[in-house]
Design an enzyme around this catalytic site. Structure first.
Site, PDB file in Angstrom:
ATOM      1  N   HIS A 270      35.192  88.243  53.461  1.00 27.82           N
ATOM      2  CA  HIS A 270      35.488  87.635  52.204  1.00 27.82           C
ATOM      3  C   HIS A 270      34.353  88.087  51.027  1.00 27.82           C
ATOM      4  CE1 HIS A 270      37.251  84.722  49.394  1.00 27.82           C
ATOM      5  NE2 HIS A 270      36.111  84.094  49.148  1.00 27.82           N
TER       6      HIS A 270
ATOM      7  N   LYS B  97      49.087  85.576  51.151  1.00 33.45           N
ATOM      8  CA  LYS B  97      49.737  84.037  51.463  1.00 33.45           C
ATOM      9  C   LYS B  97      51.128  83.836  51.248  1.00 33.45           C
ATOM     10  CE  LYS B  97      45.065  81.823  51.823  1.00 33.45           C
ATOM     11  NZ  LYS B  97      44.371  81.007  51.177  1.00 33.45           N
TER      12      LYS B  97
ATOM     13  N   ARG C  36      42.201  90.120  51.295  1.00 27.67           N
ATOM     14  CA  ARG C  36      41.623  89.085  52.197  1.00 27.67           C
ATOM     15  C   ARG C  36      41.589  90.001  53.565  1.00 27.67           C
ATOM     16  NH1 ARG C  36      45.807  86.280  49.227  1.00 27.67           N
ATOM     17  NH2 ARG C  36      45.008  84.608  48.265  1.00 27.67           N
TER      18      ARG C  36
ATOM     19  N   HIS D 289      45.850  85.259  43.646  1.00 27.17           N
ATOM     20  CA  HIS D 289      45.071  83.812  44.173  1.00 27.17           C
ATOM     21  C   HIS D 289      45.620  83.095  42.960  1.00 27.17           C
ATOM     22  CE1 HIS D 289      41.708  80.932  44.025  1.00 27.17           C
ATOM     23  NE2 HIS D 289      42.265  80.792  45.135  1.00 27.17           N
TER      24      HIS D 289
ATOM     25  N   ARG E 197      35.452  90.799  48.938  1.00 27.23           N
ATOM     26  CA  ARG E 197      36.507  90.290  47.961  1.00 27.23           C
ATOM     27  C   ARG E 197      35.925  89.393  46.840  1.00 27.23           C
ATOM     28  NH1 ARG E 197      42.018  88.395  47.632  1.00 27.23           N
ATOM     29  NH2 ARG E 197      42.169  86.064  46.917  1.00 27.23           N
TER      30      ARG E 197
ATOM     31  N   TYR F  74      48.617  82.085  33.896  1.00 29.76           N
ATOM     32  CA  TYR F  74      48.606  83.525  34.546  1.00 29.76           C
ATOM     33  C   TYR F  74      49.974  84.384  33.901  1.00 29.76           C
ATOM     34  CZ  TYR F  74      45.442  81.398  38.055  1.00 29.76           C
ATOM     35  OH  TYR F  74      44.434  80.880  38.404  1.00 29.76           O
TER      36      TYR F  74
END
Length: 299
Positions: free
Chosen positions: A245, A173, A149, A271, A248, A280
């Site tokens: 972005h 984040k 990002r 993400h 990305r 995941y």
């Protein structure tokens, strides 16, 4: 109960029980005001406790006809559901009419993806005779080579570069850290910038550890990176609307199109989706590194 006293009670609940900020309380209140406005327009005035599921569906149709976009409609529905949850808790209603109310489907428009040829054209448009040209090449190669990002790029630190083992540590984040493999072209560009250009720049106190600096020796802003990419797109006559972005998104798209495991790409992007977190898995770092080596065009 009348609307005004009910809304005031709802506001007190949000403040005292839910500890929401004044801005959040104001946003919820605006949502309920819209429902109040709608009820007041009906031939038979509807009090909050008399609103039915049918009324709420008609209300959604009403705001849709006003031209309100689906994302705004979804936000209003969130406020309405919170409102009726409060009424249920207070025994003002016996059943929640909003329980079966469906949110409008929000169509997410994916950003434009750059082809490998377009990536090469953009990088070739850089003036490498200038110090900022070398820096900007390192920026583009890192964005595309690791799928960062723009905020992660501006916060990237020298102490988090492990170029000898082809990894960088990224703070994403929620201050979550992740190790991301980095391609050979990005490593080469970073080393040229750091060892041949950055080392000669004056650096302000407190900024010594940041990788990407401006002429004044302070870390780059996101706006500068946006403008740089926009300028390069104009230089090569690219009609697509691109941003940091885009690199990305191109990183992820090219890996997946090349046959990379989606779970590996997901981990590298950092993400997570609340609804799919369970699928995941924590993958071995060597596996991520081999994924980059095998499937990324610039490795």
């Amino acid at each position: 109960m009348d609307w005004r006293s009910t809304i005031k009670g709802f506001q007190a609940y949000l403040k005292l029980e839910k500890s929401l900020s004044d801005n959040s309380i104001e946003a919820y209140s605006r949502d309920i005001e819209k429902l109040y406005q709608y009820s007041d327009l009906q031939l038979v005035k509807l009090k909050p406790e008399l609103i039915t599921l049918t009324n709420l569906r008609e209300f959604i149709n009403w705001i849709n006809e006003l031209g309100m976009i689906p994302s705004s409609q979804a936000r209003i529905l969130s406020g309405i559901k919170a409102f009726y949850k409060y009424l249920l808790m207070e025994d003002i209603i016996k059943t929640d009419p909003s329980e079966l109310l469906e949110s409008p489907k929000i169509r997410r428009k994916l950003p434009d993806t750059l082809s490998y040829e377009e990536i090469n054209k953009i990088i070739a448009a850089l003036d490498l005779s200038k110090p900022e040209g070398m820096r900007n090449k390192a920026i583009l190669e890192t964005l595309y080579g690791s799928g960062l990002r723009v905020s992660e790029l501006t916060e990237l630190k020298l102490s988090n570069l492990y170029l000898d083992i082809e990894f960088i540590k990224v703070t994403g984040k929620g201050n979550k850290e992740r190790l991301v493999p980095i391609g050979s072209e990005a490593i080469k560009a970073l080393k040229l910038w750091i060892e041949n250009v950055r080392v000669h720049n004056p650096i302000k106190r407190g900024e010594e550890d940041y990788v990407f600096l401006n002429r004044r020796g302070t870390r780059l802003s996101r706006q500068i990176i946006f403008l740089t990419i926009k300028g390069l797109a104009e230089t090569i006559g690219l009609k697509k609307k691109i941003s940091p972005h885009t690199f990305r998104h191109s990183f992820a798209t090219h890996l997946v199109e090349g046959g990379a495991d989606l779970r590996a790409v997901q981990e590298m992007l950092g993400h997570e989706s609340i609804t799919t977190t369970e699928i995941y898995t924590h993958l071995d770092r060597e596996y991520l590194k081999s994924t980059i080596s095998q499937f990324h065009p610039r490795s």
